[in-house]
Design an enzyme around this catalytic site. Sequence first.
Site, PDB file in Angstrom:
ATOM      1  N   ASP A 163       0.849  -1.192   0.000  1.00  0.00           N
ATOM      2  CA  ASP A 163       0.000   0.000   0.000  1.00  0.00           C
ATOM      3  C   ASP A 163       0.882   1.238   0.000  1.00  0.00           C
ATOM      4  OD1 ASP A 163       0.023   1.074   3.078  1.00  0.00           O
ATOM      5  OD2 ASP A 163      -0.006  -1.118   3.069  1.00  0.00           O
ATOM      6  N   GLU A 213      -7.201   4.039  13.096  1.00  0.00           N
ATOM      7  CA  GLU A 213      -6.063   3.750  13.957  1.00  0.00           C
ATOM      8  C   GLU A 213      -5.827   4.906  14.920  1.00  0.00           C
ATOM      9  OE1 GLU A 213      -2.068   4.502  11.925  1.00  0.00           O
ATOM     10  OE2 GLU A 213      -3.308   3.927  10.180  1.00  0.00           O
TER      11      GLU A 213
END
Length: 276
Positions: free
Chosen positions: A75, A166
Amino acid sequence: MSRTVAGHDERRWRPRLAAAGALAAFASVVAAAPAEAAPDYSLAATNFAGTQIALHEGVLGTARVDPAGQTLGHDVSGHQGPVDWAAAAGAGAKFTYVKATEGTGFLNPQFIGQYNGAHTAGLIRGAYHFARPDISGGAEQAEYFIAHGGGWGPDGKTLPGALDIEYNPYGDVCYGKSAADMTAWITDFTRTYLAKAKRSALIYTSTSWWKRCTGNTNRFGNTDPLWLARYAPEIGELPAGWDKQSIWQFARGGGLPGDQNYYNGPIGRVEALAKG
């Protein structure tokens, strides 16, 4: 007899003066009120999937190389700049996720080049959204994400969008939300994404953050595939509700640009996720 001022009846001018005074007082309060602070996006260009997880949880080792039955991917985000996608494909990448948006006010300036470049090189690609529950609601952010590259199409080469949830890089790790409120926020995002994009979004997170900020809810295990971050030789414990991960982000760097990932299955499973 009523008194007069400059030839005017007191009963008529006194209420008008009182009203004028009230308006003047209100105007002074409004003028003195501080303007609402604009959302802080000062770190958005360098926020990416796992940046805060590595900071809070550390790197505990390196995953075993090419485990059987796994498909290699990676990613990227804007801070990588232009990516040599042909080289990434040559190094074994089969799929990738690209950061598209953050909150409701940041677009990855490299997104179009990265997203289309991956497609041209033959990779199966998807987009992800860096969540900011401190800025706006989950539904609003899902709509913003879809409107700026996070949608899905049945071309066999596009993965459903992913929600990167997160540790907060701007303050309190749980964005000032209780476990119940955080769960509700994620629910609003995922429900809206499903309704608008006609696919369930992946949820990117770590087990430690999930326990701390959602109370380890099991609410999403049957609806949204898991993309788990853990930089260690083994994937370890999963968040409640999931009996397996779809993607494991196992390293911060390696042979591919950005973060290194394994899809939990052969390439046919990645293709199946893309096709819906």
